[in-house]
Write an enzyme that holds these catalytic residues in place. Structure first.
Site, PDB file in Angstrom:
ATOM      1  N   CYS A  86      34.812  38.641  49.806  1.00 12.78           N
ATOM      2  CA  CYS A  86      33.360  38.470  51.728  1.00 12.78           C
ATOM      3  C   CYS A  86      34.286  37.412  52.526  1.00 12.78           C
ATOM      4  CB  CYS A  86      32.386  37.065  50.504  1.00 12.78           C
ATOM      5  SG  CYS A  86      33.172  35.847  49.839  1.00 12.78           S
ATOM      6  N   ALA A  96      32.163  35.640  37.366  1.00 16.91           N
ATOM      7  CA  ALA A  96      31.301  34.693  37.660  1.00 16.91           C
ATOM      8  C   ALA A  96      30.632  34.430  39.421  1.00 16.91           C
ATOM      9  CB  ALA A  96      31.548  32.873  37.600  1.00 16.91           C
TER      10      ALA A  96
END
Ligand SMILES: C[S@@+](CC[C@H](N)C(=O)[O-])C[C@H]1O[C@@H](n2cnc3c(N)ncnc32)[C@H](O)[C@@H]1O
Length: 449
Positions: free
Chosen positions: A385, A264
């Site tokens: 990230c 998600a």
């Protein structure tokens, strides 16, 4: 019809972020949706909130030079008003200094009347003394210097210095304090990148192709793209360029069985479907059930039919995937997000170094658990990230020691076009200051036996 002062609205939002750790984008969207702030003031509100969050430590540093009381000792209301005033006076060309001071003092008379005189005095002396502002000496105290000058937590600037050295760390600190680029990915199931750029051009949106991602387009403004007809028609989705590269390293093919374990809101899931030409099976899982709806909505909008969604904690065995052996597994792991702090600047003030260690435990547990669901000869891509070695190389190293059936593949010979974005060990690592995209990491692991 009544209107609202954008500075007052920015103050209210900054106060809630301080008190409740709410997210800036949600609060700004909510405020703007009330339509009480009009025209150019809407942009000013966004600029004030994000600008103050990005530059917070520098703003406090400046206040500290002109106030007898240390900024952290000031009452919260006073500290926020001073941040707002100094930000406008020092960083916003569109607001004259006199307006920055007067508007802030007017707001202070309403919100913190006893401190209005003090705020007025600090703002005026900061303006007069702007050329004499001192920062720690970069040679003597480089981490303190980068933290105060570019407004980042000091433990983070210390990490950057260790990874990059002063010159490069300063370039990174500068880039991380700027607004990020706004990038979209063409939905090649429906339109090519060039065609989409033409279409956007006709809609008055100026844009350029991304340097590395074959389907990426960088927009020269970040207005409400989701209101464009092309968005509704499912011709693109919003995704940073760095994030667009990870699915390429996974090399999913038509007809593959793919597990996207932390999926998600589905940016990479939908790109994987694109790379599979909408043929095969993608199991898109996330521990957060509510977020699965976002994946399904995006799939519907983009015309993707091969995705099924499941709630799953990827760090422990699951019945949902018990019977399946996958050709490809993507672990886009929950992480600190240190590579995207310019997008969520409030978050950088909430993180602690100990968070990285904690996250690395979850990241490792997810890899350990999913290892057995991959076919021999299959590929697992581990991505974050985060710029931190603790969440990246250290997790992969530990996994490889425990799992000799896996080997890390050097990305450079496999993807020579991306070799300049790879580390000495053949992992992908992008840096905002060097590569013009978010900070991202990916390691390609192959199951060899
Ligand atoms: C970096 S985000 C994924 C972004 C997504 N891959 C994309 O490209 O849009 C990490 C996701 O991992 C999920 N997550 C956190 N812990 C998890 C766990 N133990 N198992 C599965 N998903 C988890 C979070 O809810 C979050 O949605």
């Amino acid at each position: 019809m009544s209107t609202k002062n954008p500075r007052r609205a920015a103050f209210d939002i900054l106060l809630r972020i301080e008190k409740e750790r709410s997210f800036a984008d949600i609060l700004i969207d909510h405020e703007l949706s009330k339509e009480l702030i009009k025209g150019a003031d809407r942009g000013l509100l966004t600029e004030l909130v994000y600008g103050v969050l990005r530059r917070q430590a520098t703003l406090d540093h400046i206040v500290g030079q002109f106030s007898k009381q240390r900024p952290e000792k000031l009452e919260l209301y006073v500290r926020l008003l001073l941040r707002l005033g100094i930000y406008q006076a020092f960083f916003l060309d569109r607001v004259p200094v006199s307006a920055a001071v007067n508007e802030t003092v007017n707001l202070a008379k309403e919100l913190a009347p006893r401190a209005a005189g003090f705020i007025n005095a600090v703002l005026r002396s900061a303006d007069r003394g702007r050329d004499g502002i001192r920062y720690p000496d970069p040679a003597e105290q480089p981490a303190q210097y980068l933290a105060a000058r570019y407004s980042h937590p000091q433990w983070l600037t210390a990490q950057w210095l260790e990874q990059l050295g002063l010159e490069d760390a300063e370039a990174l600190a500068t880039a991380m304090a700027e607004p990020p680029p706004f990038t979209i990915r063409a939905n090649t199931l429906r339109i090519g990148r060039d065609q989409l750029m033409e279409r956007l051009g006709r809609d008055g949106i100026s844009c350029t192709p991304t340097a590395w991602s074959p389907d990426g387009i960088r927009l020269n403004h970040s207005g409400a793209v989701t209101r464009l007809a092309a968005f509704g028609e499912g011709l693109f989705t919003v995704q940073d360029e760095s994030s667009q590269l990870a699915p390429l390293f996974l090399t999913p093919g038509k007809g593959d069985q793919v597990l996207d374990a932390c999926a998600a809101p589905g940016g990479k899931t939908t790109q994987i479907a694109q790379l599979m030409a909408n043929e095969g099976d993608i199991y898109a899982c996330d521990v957060n059930q509510r977020k699965l709806r976002l994946i399904r909505e995006t799939c519907d909008r983009l015309g993707i039919r091969i995705v099924r969604t499941f709630t799953m904690d990827a760090s422990s065995p699951s019945n949902a995937i018990r019977e399946v052996k996958f050709d490809r597994i993507l672990v886009d792991a929950p992480c600190s997000g240190l590579g995207v702090i310019r997008r969520n600047p409030e978050g950088k003030w909430w993180k602690q170094p100990s968070d990285l260690e904690q996250l690395s435990v979850t990241q490792f547990a997810i890899l350990e658990n999913l290892a057995e669901y991959l076919k021999v000869g299959g590929t697992l891509l581990y991505a974050t990230c985060s710029t931190s070695v603790i969440e990246n190389e250290a997790v992969v190293d530990r996994f490889l020691v425990r799992h000799p059936e896996f080997e890390a593949e050097d990305l450079r010979p496999l993807f020579p076009q991306f070799a300049p974005l790879c580390t000495e060990r053949g992992y992908f690592r992008s840096w905002p200051h060097r590569d013009g995209m978010d900070g991202f990491f990916a390691a390609r692991l192959r199951k060899v036996e």
